[in-house]
Structure formats: structure tokens, C-alpha cells
Design a protein around this motif. Structure first.
Motif, PDB file in Angstrom:
ATOM      1  N   ILE A 121       7.953 -21.631 -78.874  1.00  0.00           N
ATOM      2  CA  ILE A 121       8.645 -20.535 -78.213  1.00  0.00           C
ATOM      3  C   ILE A 121       7.702 -19.980 -77.147  1.00  0.00           C
ATOM      4  CG2 ILE A 121       9.773 -18.308 -78.488  1.00  0.00           C
ATOM      5  CD1 ILE A 121      10.499 -19.078 -81.313  1.00  0.00           C
ATOM      6  N   VAL A 122       8.119 -20.105 -75.878  1.00  0.00           N
ATOM      7  CA  VAL A 122       7.239 -19.794 -74.752  1.00  0.00           C
ATOM      8  C   VAL A 122       7.955 -18.905 -73.729  1.00  0.00           C
ATOM      9  CG1 VAL A 122       5.959 -21.954 -75.047  1.00  0.00           C
ATOM     10  CG2 VAL A 122       7.908 -21.888 -73.497  1.00  0.00           C
ATOM     11  N   ASN A 123       7.212 -18.507 -72.708  1.00  0.00           N
ATOM     12  CA  ASN A 123       7.756 -17.695 -71.616  1.00  0.00           C
ATOM     13  C   ASN A 123       8.494 -16.474 -72.158  1.00  0.00           C
ATOM     14  OD1 ASN A 123       6.785 -19.679 -69.902  1.00  0.00           O
ATOM     15  ND2 ASN A 123       8.746 -20.724 -69.767  1.00  0.00           N
ATOM     16  N   ARG A 124       7.827 -15.757 -73.027  1.00  0.00           N
ATOM     17  CA  ARG A 124       8.419 -14.587 -73.677  1.00  0.00           C
ATOM     18  C   ARG A 124       8.476 -13.418 -72.700  1.00  0.00           C
ATOM     19  NH1 ARG A 124       6.005 -14.985 -79.748  1.00  0.00           N
ATOM     20  NH2 ARG A 124       5.912 -17.242 -79.800  1.00  0.00           N
ATOM     21  N   LEU A 125       9.655 -12.905 -72.492  1.00  0.00           N
ATOM     22  CA  LEU A 125       9.849 -11.736 -71.646  1.00  0.00           C
ATOM     23  C   LEU A 125      10.327 -10.603 -72.544  1.00  0.00           C
ATOM     24  CD1 LEU A 125       9.885 -10.495 -68.843  1.00  0.00           C
ATOM     25  CD2 LEU A 125      12.222 -11.344 -68.584  1.00  0.00           C
ATOM     26  N   LEU A 126       9.451  -9.649 -72.780  1.00  0.00           N
ATOM     27  CA  LEU A 126       9.703  -8.555 -73.717  1.00  0.00           C
ATOM     28  C   LEU A 126      10.030  -7.276 -72.956  1.00  0.00           C
ATOM     29  CD1 LEU A 126       9.551  -7.036 -76.445  1.00  0.00           C
ATOM     30  CD2 LEU A 126       7.072  -7.031 -76.173  1.00  0.00           C
ATOM     31  N   THR A 127      11.117  -6.641 -73.355  1.00  0.00           N
ATOM     32  CA  THR A 127      11.516  -5.368 -72.777  1.00  0.00           C
ATOM     33  C   THR A 127      11.654  -4.355 -73.903  1.00  0.00           C
ATOM     34  OG1 THR A 127      12.766  -6.542 -71.066  1.00  0.00           O
ATOM     35  CG2 THR A 127      13.221  -4.187 -71.337  1.00  0.00           C
ATOM     36  N   LEU A 128      10.829  -3.321 -73.849  1.00  0.00           N
ATOM     37  CA  LEU A 128      10.911  -2.228 -74.826  1.00  0.00           C
ATOM     38  C   LEU A 128      11.831  -1.138 -74.283  1.00  0.00           C
ATOM     39  CD1 LEU A 128       7.188  -1.767 -75.899  1.00  0.00           C
ATOM     40  CD2 LEU A 128       9.076  -2.332 -77.413  1.00  0.00           C
ATOM     41  N   GLN A 129      12.594  -0.556 -75.164  1.00  0.00           N
ATOM     42  CA  GLN A 129      13.416   0.588 -74.782  1.00  0.00           C
ATOM     43  C   GLN A 129      12.496   1.666 -74.210  1.00  0.00           C
ATOM     44  OE1 GLN A 129      15.103   2.693 -78.123  1.00  0.00           O
ATOM     45  NE2 GLN A 129      16.883   3.338 -76.929  1.00  0.00           N
ATOM     46  N   ASP A 130      12.888   2.232 -73.086  1.00  0.00           N
ATOM     47  CA  ASP A 130      12.083   3.261 -72.429  1.00  0.00           C
ATOM     48  C   ASP A 130      12.791   4.599 -72.557  1.00  0.00           C
ATOM     49  OD1 ASP A 130      10.638   4.925 -70.767  1.00  0.00           O
ATOM     50  OD2 ASP A 130      10.643   3.545 -69.069  1.00  0.00           O
ATOM     51  N   LEU A 131      12.150   5.516 -73.234  1.00  0.00           N
ATOM     52  CA  LEU A 131      12.691   6.866 -73.397  1.00  0.00           C
ATOM     53  C   LEU A 131      11.874   7.820 -72.533  1.00  0.00           C
ATOM     54  CD1 LEU A 131      13.263   6.905 -77.269  1.00  0.00           C
ATOM     55  CD2 LEU A 131      14.931   6.430 -75.470  1.00  0.00           C
ATOM     56  N   GLY A 132      12.030   7.681 -71.222  1.00  0.00           N
ATOM     57  CA  GLY A 132      11.319   8.560 -70.305  1.00  0.00           C
ATOM     58  C   GLY A 132       9.815   8.428 -70.371  1.00  0.00           C
ATOM     59  N   GLY A 133       9.326   7.206 -70.422  1.00  0.00           N
ATOM     60  CA  GLY A 133       7.886   6.986 -70.477  1.00  0.00           C
ATOM     61  C   GLY A 133       7.342   6.788 -71.881  1.00  0.00           C
ATOM     62  N   ARG A 181      14.068   0.202 -79.927  1.00  0.00           N
ATOM     63  CA  ARG A 181      14.777  -1.051 -79.672  1.00  0.00           C
ATOM     64  C   ARG A 181      13.988  -1.894 -78.681  1.00  0.00           C
ATOM     65  NH1 ARG A 181      19.765  -0.662 -81.844  1.00  0.00           N
ATOM     66  NH2 ARG A 181      20.546   1.420 -82.260  1.00  0.00           N
ATOM     67  N   ALA A 182      14.141  -3.203 -78.817  1.00  0.00           N
ATOM     68  CA  ALA A 182      13.462  -4.118 -77.898  1.00  0.00           C
ATOM     69  C   ALA A 182      14.291  -5.385 -77.761  1.00  0.00           C
ATOM     70  CB  ALA A 182      12.063  -4.462 -78.418  1.00  0.00           C
ATOM     71  N   ARG A 183      14.068  -6.069 -76.648  1.00  0.00           N
ATOM     72  CA  ARG A 183      14.707  -7.359 -76.402  1.00  0.00           C
ATOM     73  C   ARG A 183      13.616  -8.341 -75.995  1.00  0.00           C
ATOM     74  NH1 ARG A 183      19.656  -7.215 -77.719  1.00  0.00           N
ATOM     75  NH2 ARG A 183      19.864  -9.380 -77.153  1.00  0.00           N
ATOM     76  N   VAL A 184      13.770  -9.577 -76.463  1.00  0.00           N
ATOM     77  CA  VAL A 184      12.872 -10.647 -76.058  1.00  0.00           C
ATOM     78  C   VAL A 184      13.739 -11.816 -75.627  1.00  0.00           C
ATOM     79  CG1 VAL A 184      11.085 -12.288 -76.754  1.00  0.00           C
ATOM     80  CG2 VAL A 184      11.049  -9.954 -77.658  1.00  0.00           C
ATOM     81  N   ARG A 185      13.459 -12.304 -74.445  1.00  0.00           N
ATOM     82  CA  ARG A 185      14.080 -13.541 -73.964  1.00  0.00           C
ATOM     83  C   ARG A 185      12.964 -14.563 -73.900  1.00  0.00           C
ATOM     84  NH1 ARG A 185      15.855 -13.858 -67.947  1.00  0.00           N
ATOM     85  NH2 ARG A 185      13.790 -14.733 -67.792  1.00  0.00           N
ATOM     86  N   ALA A 186      13.153 -15.692 -74.556  1.00  0.00           N
ATOM     87  CA  ALA A 186      12.085 -16.691 -74.614  1.00  0.00           C
ATOM     88  C   ALA A 186      12.667 -18.091 -74.600  1.00  0.00           C
ATOM     89  CB  ALA A 186      11.253 -16.488 -75.883  1.00  0.00           C
ATOM     90  N   ASP A 187      12.018 -18.981 -73.889  1.00  0.00           N
ATOM     91  CA  ASP A 187      12.427 -20.377 -73.857  1.00  0.00           C
ATOM     92  C   ASP A 187      11.863 -21.096 -75.075  1.00  0.00           C
ATOM     93  OD1 ASP A 187      13.704 -20.044 -71.397  1.00  0.00           O
ATOM     94  OD2 ASP A 187      11.847 -20.433 -70.303  1.00  0.00           O
ATOM     95  N   TYR A 188      12.544 -22.167 -75.472  1.00  0.00           N
ATOM     96  CA  TYR A 188      12.035 -22.955 -76.595  1.00  0.00           C
ATOM     97  C   TYR A 188      12.148 -24.440 -76.310  1.00  0.00           C
ATOM     98  CZ  TYR A 188      16.797 -24.037 -78.195  1.00  0.00           C
ATOM     99  OH  TYR A 188      18.097 -24.489 -78.273  1.00  0.00           O
ATOM    100  N   LEU A 189      11.254 -25.174 -76.916  1.00  0.00           N
ATOM    101  CA  LEU A 189      11.279 -26.629 -76.974  1.00  0.00           C
ATOM    102  C   LEU A 189      11.138 -26.967 -78.440  1.00  0.00           C
ATOM    103  CD1 LEU A 189      11.216 -29.418 -75.622  1.00  0.00           C
ATOM    104  CD2 LEU A 189       8.728 -29.185 -75.527  1.00  0.00           C
TER     105      LEU A 189
END
Length: 161
Positions: free
Chosen positions: A78-90, A95-103
Motif C-alpha cells: 500500500i503506497v502513495n498514501r494521501l492522508l486528510t485529517l478533518q480540520d476544525l479551524g486549525g 475523522r480522516a480519509r486516506v487514499r492509497a494505491d496498492y499492488l
């Protein structure tokens, strides 16, 4: 952002990365107990793009248990992990989202190459995972996992089947 918030954000990112890596290890090792512990109680997984089911994590784990028996050798990368954390005004949210490629190279059954050494995998797939995570009292857990298989390849004698 204060140093304390920055440190908490780094710790969240490390914990989330550990969950994603734990997911791959649990599937590769057929550790379905560990797989289940990665999810929230209402966690769901969607493997429809790879020919599997969508539903509660426990039901998907049952499908994986049967399906992965075909592949005694498997290794998710699992590579190229793009992690986005919920932002509550800084400040980071829960909550979080991760988009990641896999082989995912795998091998059907127990095969020998005549020389006793390893044989190349004869089933490959690749694509992208979308992970939705939630902070719980027990730490970060998967709320949802969606598999977006983009390609697969079968090699060797099995390719003609």
C-alpha cells in the motif's frame, strides 16, 4: 497552530498509518481477528470492484477468509498514501480519509519451480483503497474501506484458464 496541536497531528498521522499498514498485514497473514479489531463496530468494507461483497466488516472478513485460501502467498503493498485529517479551524478533528494505491502479487496454491526456490506470483492486481477513519476511545479505527481495483493480471499456466 501550537506546538501541542502540531505534535497531536503528527501522532494522529502515525496512528492512522499504523492502521492502514495493519490492514494490509492482517489480510496477508489471514489474521481475521486483527482485521476485525481495525474497524469500528459499525465498520464496513466494499470489495465489489474486485468481485467481492460490500457490507459489515465481519461479513467481508468471512468472504476474505474463503477467498484468500486460494492464495497461500500474498503481499499487499500500500503506497502513495494521501492522508486528510478533518480540520476544525486549525485543530484536528475525529475523522480522516486516506487514499492509497496498492499492488497485490499473489500465488495460487502450493507450486514448485523444480529448483526449490521461490516462484513468481501468478496473480497480480492493482488499484486504490479509500479508507474512512474515525477516532474512537480505543484510538483510530476504520469506519469504511472501499477497494477500487483498476487492473488484474494472471500469468503462467493459469492465464489460459
Amino acid at each position: 497552530m501550537t506546538q501541542r496541536v502540531e505534535l497531536a497531528t503528527v501522532m494522529d498521522r502515525l496512528a492512522i498509518d499504523e492502521i492502514v499498514t495493519g490492514y494490509a498485514a492482517a489480510v496477508d497473514d489471514a489474521d481475521w481477528s486483527a482485521y476485525g479489531e481495525l474497524f469500528t463496530p459499525d465498520g464496513r468494507a466494499d470489495y465489489r470492484a474486485a468481485g467481492g461483497p460490500e457490507g459489515p466488516a465481519a461479513e467481508v472478513a468471512a468472504w476474505l477468509t474463503e477467498t484468500m485460501r486460494l492464495f497461500p502467498v500474498r503481499q499487499h503493498l500500500i503506497v502513495n498514501r494521501l492522508l486528510t485529517l478533518q480540520d476544525l479551524g486549525g485543530y484536528p478533528g475525529d475523522r480522516a480519509r486516506v487514499r492509497a494505491d496498492y499492488l497485490n502479487p499473489m500465488r495460487f496454491g502450493a507450486q514448485e519451480n523444480g529448483g526449490g526456490g521461490p516462484v513468481e506470483p501468478n496473480f497480480f492486481s492493482g488499484g486504490r483503497y479509500d479508507f474512512g477513519l474515525l477516532r474512537t476511545d480505543a484510538g483510530w479505527r476504520l469506519r469504511e474501506v472501499t477497494v477500487h481495483e483498476k487492473w488484474r493480471h494472471v500469468s503462467g499456466a493459469l492465464a489460459g484458464r
